[in-house]
Design a protein around this motif. Structure first.
Motif, mmCIF file in Angstrom:
data_model
loop_
_atom_site.group_PDB
_atom_site.id
_atom_site.type_symbol
_atom_site.label_atom_id
_atom_site.label_comp_id
_atom_site.label_asym_id
_atom_site.label_seq_id
_atom_site.Cartn_x
_atom_site.Cartn_y
_atom_site.Cartn_z
ATOM 1 N N HIS A 150 0.841 -1.207 0.000
ATOM 2 C CA HIS A 150 0.000 0.000 0.000
ATOM 3 C C HIS A 150 0.874 1.256 0.000
ATOM 4 O O HIS A 150 0.597 2.212 -0.737
ATOM 5 C CB HIS A 150 -0.917 0.011 1.224
ATOM 6 N N ALA A 151 1.921 1.242 0.817
ATOM 7 C CA ALA A 151 2.823 2.399 0.891
ATOM 8 C C ALA A 151 3.485 2.655 -0.456
ATOM 9 O O ALA A 151 3.627 3.807 -0.888
ATOM 10 C CB ALA A 151 3.875 2.175 1.982
ATOM 11 N N ARG A 152 3.884 1.578 -1.140
ATOM 12 C CA ARG A 152 4.493 1.724 -2.467
ATOM 13 C C ARG A 152 3.489 2.330 -3.451
ATOM 14 O O ARG A 152 3.829 3.229 -4.224
ATOM 15 C CB ARG A 152 4.944 0.355 -2.987
ATOM 16 N N ALA A 153 2.262 1.824 -3.421
ATOM 17 C CA ALA A 153 1.254 2.256 -4.389
ATOM 18 C C ALA A 153 0.807 3.701 -4.162
ATOM 19 O O ALA A 153 0.467 4.407 -5.119
ATOM 20 C CB ALA A 153 0.045 1.317 -4.326
ATOM 21 N N THR A 154 0.804 4.131 -2.908
ATOM 22 C CA THR A 154 0.290 5.471 -2.580
ATOM 23 C C THR A 154 1.408 6.453 -2.248
ATOM 24 O O THR A 154 1.146 7.574 -1.821
ATOM 25 C CB THR A 154 -0.687 5.386 -1.389
ATOM 26 N N HIS A 155 2.641 6.005 -2.402
ATOM 27 C CA HIS A 155 3.833 6.850 -2.181
ATOM 28 C C HIS A 155 3.910 7.385 -0.744
ATOM 29 O O HIS A 155 4.312 8.526 -0.527
ATOM 30 C CB HIS A 155 3.864 8.015 -3.178
ATOM 31 N N LYS A 156 3.563 6.527 0.205
ATOM 32 C CA LYS A 156 3.761 6.872 1.614
ATOM 33 C C LYS A 156 5.247 6.682 1.940
ATOM 34 O O LYS A 156 5.900 5.782 1.417
ATOM 35 C CB LYS A 156 2.914 5.975 2.522
ATOM 36 N N ASP A 157 5.755 7.517 2.823
ATOM 37 C CA ASP A 157 7.197 7.496 3.110
ATOM 38 C C ASP A 157 7.609 6.374 4.058
ATOM 39 O O ASP A 157 8.691 5.799 3.917
ATOM 40 C CB ASP A 157 7.622 8.840 3.733
ATOM 41 N N VAL A 158 6.752 6.080 5.036
ATOM 42 C CA VAL A 158 7.142 5.145 6.106
ATOM 43 C C VAL A 158 6.017 4.156 6.394
ATOM 44 O O VAL A 158 4.835 4.530 6.428
ATOM 45 C CB VAL A 158 7.492 5.911 7.406
ATOM 46 N N VAL A 159 6.387 2.890 6.624
ATOM 47 C CA VAL A 159 5.445 1.863 7.072
ATOM 48 C C VAL A 159 5.779 1.536 8.522
ATOM 49 O O VAL A 159 6.922 1.184 8.841
ATOM 50 C CB VAL A 159 5.550 0.577 6.226
ATOM 51 N N LEU A 160 4.801 1.668 9.405
ATOM 52 C CA LEU A 160 4.979 1.387 10.839
ATOM 53 C C LEU A 160 4.232 0.099 11.161
ATOM 54 O O LEU A 160 3.002 0.066 11.166
ATOM 55 C CB LEU A 160 4.447 2.553 11.670
ATOM 56 N N ILE A 161 4.983 -0.976 11.400
ATOM 57 C CA ILE A 161 4.392 -2.309 11.554
ATOM 58 C C ILE A 161 4.315 -2.693 13.030
ATOM 59 O O ILE A 161 5.334 -2.882 13.704
ATOM 60 C CB ILE A 161 5.214 -3.363 10.790
ATOM 61 N N ASP A 162 3.089 -2.810 13.525
ATOM 62 C CA ASP A 162 2.860 -3.281 14.893
ATOM 63 C C ASP A 162 2.934 -4.810 14.886
ATOM 64 O O ASP A 162 2.554 -5.451 13.907
ATOM 65 C CB ASP A 162 1.473 -2.826 15.367
ATOM 66 N N THR A 163 3.452 -5.390 15.963
ATOM 67 C CA THR A 163 3.466 -6.851 16.075
ATOM 68 C C THR A 163 2.911 -7.240 17.434
ATOM 69 O O THR A 163 2.805 -6.419 18.343
ATOM 70 C CB THR A 163 4.891 -7.433 15.933
ATOM 71 N N SER A 164 2.569 -8.504 17.546
ATOM 72 C CA SER A 164 1.979 -8.983 18.795
ATOM 73 C C SER A 164 2.958 -8.830 19.949
ATOM 74 O O SER A 164 4.151 -9.118 19.803
ATOM 75 C CB SER A 164 1.586 -10.452 18.647
#
Length: 273
Positions: A150-164
């Motif tokens: 999604h970030a690549r497609a919408t040109h978002k700068d940062v992906v913040l991944i929450d984990t369990s």
């Protein structure tokens, strides 16, 4: 001194190193006036603590900018056990990045804990951020993958991944975390630890580092940790830098970590602006 440090939640090995460093500075030194003893001792302690805290640095904004110039989103994976304030910290970092001109998207890869997706969604709504989520108990790695795409497609700068917020002793869940890392290929893995947990936070960070290789640390509730033991120990034990500290409940209460701040906290001196 060593006992005082250990009582202040400083890891034993770290306390031992601080005392040894002080010995090198003080033993055999001639002191002209009795009043100088406290000054020399305090300065030796400050020097020893500064060396312990300094585990290098990580220029997060420069790395994000480098990824942006390549046309790739910068991916941050957050790990740590439940109750440390990990999800709120992700929201705080999103606000920090926004203030520095970078857009973010949340990846809700904590699909196991009841309410985890809703909690991250609440922060996303408050901050007007996009969140990528699947159903509860779905594959966390698939969520992380979709967030990156999604970030690549919408040109978002940062992906913040929450984990369990999984316990570090659960082998199956740790394997799941390895899968998330393998699929999402994060640029940095950040361990979120609770400063009030003292040595427990240090032990947990060590286990996570063994399994997934942490790159940096964010300490929450640092403003309430009068002892400062966790901040002294955690980075030194796993040899990774503390990047930020949480200093309150609001989204703006995230501060870049500087060793001078920790020294001021420990010695109850007025922190510099």
């Amino acid at each position: 001194m060593e006992l005082s440090l250990i009582e202040g939640d400083v890891a034993f090995d770290v306390a031992d190193k601080i005392v040894e460093s002080m010995k090198e500075d003080l033993v055999g030194r001639k002191i002209k006036r009795r009043g100088d003893m406290e000054l020399f001792t305090t300065n030796a302690l400050k020097k020893a603590i500064t060396e312990i805290i300094d585990n290098g640095s990580y220029d997060l904004l420069a790395d994000i900018e480098a990824s942006k110039q390549k046309g790739e989103p910068y991916k941050i994976m957050f790990v740590g056990i439940n109750g440390t304030g990990k999800t709120t910290t992700i929201a705080k970092l999103a606000r920090y990045l926004e203030k520095n001109g970078y857009s973010s998207v949340f990846g809700a890869s904590d699909t196991f804990r009841a309410g985890a997706i809703e909690q991250l969604e609440h922060h996303a709504n408050n901050l007007n951020m996009k969140i990528i989520k699947h159903e509860r108990n779905s594959d966390p790695a698939a969520v992380a993958y979709d967030a990156v795409e999604h970030a690549r497609a919408t040109h978002k700068d940062v992906v913040l991944i929450d984990t369990s917020g999984r316990m570090q002793t659960n082998v199956n869940l740790m394997d799941e975390m390895k899968k998330i890392k393998r699929v999402s290929q994060p640029d940095i893995v950040i361990y979120v630890g609770d400063a009030l947990m003292g040595n427990d936070a240090t032990e947990q960070a060590t286990k996570f580092n063994e399994v997934i290789d942490i790159d940096g640390i964010i300490l929450t509730k640092a403003d309430a940790d009068a002892k400062g033991g966790a901040a002294l120990s955690i980075g030194h034990v796993i040899h990774k830098p503390i990047l930020f500290i949480g200093t309150g409940q609001s989204y703006d209460d995230l501060m870049e970590f500087k060793p001078e701040w920790m020294i001021n906290q420990i010695f109850d001196e007025k922190a510099e602006a």
